[in-house]
Structure formats: structure tokens, C-alpha cells
Design an enzyme around this catalytic site. Structure first.
Site, PDB file in Angstrom:
ATOM      1  N   ASP A 117       0.846  -1.197   0.000  1.00 19.66           N
ATOM      2  CA  ASP A 117       0.000   0.000   0.000  1.00 19.66           C
ATOM      3  C   ASP A 117       0.885   1.251   0.000  1.00 19.66           C
ATOM      4  OD1 ASP A 117       0.868  -0.079   2.623  1.00 19.66           O
ATOM      5  OD2 ASP A 117      -1.103   0.184   3.523  1.00 19.66           O
ATOM      6  N   SER A 118       2.204   1.048   0.035  1.00 18.67           N
ATOM      7  CA  SER A 118       3.146   2.154  -0.176  1.00 18.67           C
ATOM      8  C   SER A 118       2.933   2.776  -1.554  1.00 18.67           C
ATOM      9  CB  SER A 118       4.590   1.670  -0.027  1.00 18.67           C
ATOM     10  OG  SER A 118       4.817   0.495  -0.779  1.00 18.67           O
ATOM     11  N   ASP A 157      -1.190  -6.278  -0.384  1.00 16.44           N
ATOM     12  CA  ASP A 157      -1.193  -5.600   0.914  1.00 16.44           C
ATOM     13  C   ASP A 157      -2.587  -5.059   1.218  1.00 16.44           C
ATOM     14  OD1 ASP A 157       0.091  -4.724   3.163  1.00 16.44           O
ATOM     15  OD2 ASP A 157       1.122  -3.055   2.184  1.00 16.44           O
ATOM     16  N   LYS A 172      -1.041  -9.479   2.949  1.00 16.50           N
ATOM     17  CA  LYS A 172      -0.318  -9.004   4.128  1.00 16.50           C
ATOM     18  C   LYS A 172      -1.223  -8.021   4.861  1.00 16.50           C
ATOM     19  CE  LYS A 172       3.022  -5.718   3.996  1.00 16.50           C
ATOM     20  NZ  LYS A 172       2.437  -4.723   4.913  1.00 16.50           N
ATOM     21  N   GLU A 230      -1.306  -5.392   8.561  1.00 18.16           N
ATOM     22  CA  GLU A 230      -0.521  -4.801   9.644  1.00 18.16           C
ATOM     23  C   GLU A 230      -1.195  -5.005  10.999  1.00 18.16           C
ATOM     24  OE1 GLU A 230       0.174  -0.637   8.868  1.00 18.16           O
ATOM     25  OE2 GLU A 230       1.009  -1.026   6.877  1.00 18.16           O
ATOM     26  N   GLU A 271       9.291  -4.258  10.731  1.00 24.86           N
ATOM     27  CA  GLU A 271       9.697  -2.969  10.165  1.00 24.86           C
ATOM     28  C   GLU A 271      10.230  -2.040  11.252  1.00 24.86           C
ATOM     29  OE1 GLU A 271       7.029  -1.180   7.341  1.00 24.86           O
ATOM     30  OE2 GLU A 271       8.141   0.711   7.329  1.00 24.86           O
TER      31      GLU A 271
END
Ligand code: KIV
Length: 276
Positions: A55-56, A94, A124, A126, A193
Site C-alpha cells: 500500500d506504499s 497488501d 499481508k 498490519e 519494520e
């Protein structure tokens, strides 16, 4: 070149018993983000193991300040582009902010879209123990999950900025406990991270699934970088980023040469046109 699969990534953890019973020798996992067809093809042909449609994308491609505005539809659009290009690597989609927080039903539907519409092999998401129930449900429905703890960019407002996590003892113990919980919930790998190297090493040696570090030191089972950071396409430098190329300068030089050739009449040459 063997196709990279979820079991293959799991087996990269040093000492993992294989189907024939012999512990594996491991081998570090390489992972890079991708958002479009041409770069995904280059990354895949370079033999990178995991290709994360991060999602970056919201920051490095769309120019947003953070990842919070990224939508499911945008993620599916980019994941499809990447999946079309990838023949060998494991494509991971993501899950964007609010695609797994609101309810279990939405979580499953959204995660499923990455596999069904995006062509990804895994997702993925978070978060620590608070997302364990999501990971357990997705895993039970055969949607493999990569967990992500430490600096979780979707929590930027809680963290007060992109800050190293796990620096004090209480935070460090919590991250270690989160890693164990996420492993038990069924995650097949975990991104660490921006946490201190010693803590990343301890987590890596404690859990039995691979850790993939970004700003987490050399002891993780693998490393991931954002493509635009690695290629020198994003402004600013962060300590943990190694720039392997300077694509910004390369592109600027090419464009300046093009402009100058157009202005001086050197482009196009006669052989670059059609006679009839
Ligand atoms: O979105 C992303 O690119 C990521 C990586 C930094 C792990 O989550």
C-alpha cells in the site's frame, strides 16, 4: 526456475523440517515491492522471491503523504498488473487501511479479492495481537497471510510519525509476544519494520516462521525494500535504505537528451520515419 510458493517460503526458515524429514538449510528470502507490469516483470526476472504489492503505492506512486487513503479497488488494480507479469515469484497483496478492521466478513471478502481478482497468492496485513483473529480466519479459509509488526505505517497517527518501534523494554516484550501470537494464528511469515536489530534477532530466533526485515538488521530470515527507494526513485533518504541505482538521474539525463534532440532537429532521424 521453480515457482515460489507459500510452503517454499516457510521452508526457507533455517532448520524447518521438510516433507522428507531433513531440516532445511534455509537461505535468505529476497522481497521487493512492485505496483505495475513492467517493473514486476523486471523484478521477477531478477529472481526476487516475494513481490509485495504494497500500500506504499499511495506514497511512492500516487504522491500521497501516507498510505491511509489507499483503497481496495486501487490495490486490486495494481495487484492485477503485477500478477500478469510474474511467472516465478510469490505475489502478496497488501490489505489497505480499513479493509480488515471493520468486520470479519469484510476482511474475508477483501482478502479473497486479492486472490480472486488480483491473482495474488497471499495477503499481508498490519498489526499485532489485535489482528490475530483475522489471520486465523483467513488462514482457515486458505488465504495465506503475511503479518507485519513494528513500524506499521497505517498506525502513523497513533505512533506520531514514522518512528522506530520496540526501543524500550515494554514495547520490545510486546512485539515479541505479538510475533508469537501471529505465528500461532497461522501467519506464514512476518514483516518486521524499523525495530532494533537485537530485538529482530530475538524474534527471528524465537518464532518458527520466516521474518522479513525492513530496517530491522541483518538477522532476519529475509529482507524487503520498497522498489522506488532501492532504485533511487523516491526523494529523501532513510538510514536503512540502500540505493542500488539512481533512476532519477538516469531518467532526467535521458529526458534532457530527448528535449535537446527535438529542439535541435536531431530527432527524429530519417531512418526513424516512414517513407510512404
Ligand atoms: O507497503 C509496503 O511497501 C510495505 C513494505 C514496506 C513492507 O508494507
Amino acid at each position: 526456475m521453480d515457482k515460489v510458493t507459500v510452503p517454499l517460503i516457510r521452508e526457507k526458515k533455517v532448520g524447518t523440517p521438510t516433507a522428507v524429514g531433513t531440516p532445511t538449510a534455509g537461505g535468505k528470502i529476497s522481497a521487493v515491492t512492485a505496483y505495475d507490469y513492467p517493473f514486476a516483470k523486471i523484478i521477477d526476472e531478477a529472481g526476487i522471491d516475494i513481490i509485495l504489492v504494497g500500500d506504499s503505492v499511495g506514497v511512492v506512486v500516487a504522491g500521497e503523504e501516507n498510505t491511509l487513503s489507499v483503497t481496495m479497488d486501487q490495490m486490486i488494480y495494481h495487484t492485477r498488473m503485477v500478477s500478469r507479469a510474474v511467472k516465478r515469484g510469490l505475489v502478496v497483496g497488501d490489505m489497505p487501511f480499513l479493509s480488515y478492521q471493520t468486520s470479519m466478513e469484510e476482511t474475508i471478502r477483501n482478502a479473497g479479492r486479492f486472490l480472486k481478482e488480483g491473482g495474488a497468492a497471499a495477503v499481508k496485513l498490519e498489526g499485532g495481537a489485535s489482528v490475530a483473529d483475522r489471520i486465523e480466519a483467513l488462514t482457515n479459509y486458505d488465504i495465506p497471510v503475511v503479518a507485519h509488526i513494528g513500524l506499521t505505517p497505517q498506525s502513523i497517527h497513533r505512533m506520531g510519525g514514522y518512528k522506530i518501534q520496540g526501543r524500550n523494554e515494554r514495547q520490545a516484550r510486546r512485539l515479541l509476544a505479538d510475533a508469537k501470537t501471529l505465528e500461532s494464528a497461522g501467519a506464514f511469515a512476518i514483516v518486521l519494520e524499523c525495530i532494533p536489530m537485537g530485538l529482530a534477532k530475538e524474534i527471528t530466533h524465537t518464532i518458527h516462521i520466516p521474518t522479513i526485515g525492513i530496517g530491522a538488521g541483518p538477522d532476519c530470515d529475509g529482507q524487503i525494500l520498497v522498489l522506488h527507494d532501492l532504485l533511487g526513485l523516491s526523494p529523501g533518504t532513510r538510514k536503512f535504505v540502500r540505493r542500488y541505482a539512481d533512476f532519477t538521474t538516469l531518467a532526467q539525463e535521458a529526458l534532457l537528451r530527448f528535449k535537446s534532440d527535438v529542439e535541435s532537429g536531431k530527432f527524429p532521424a530519417p531512418e526513424e520515419g516512414f517513407k510512404e
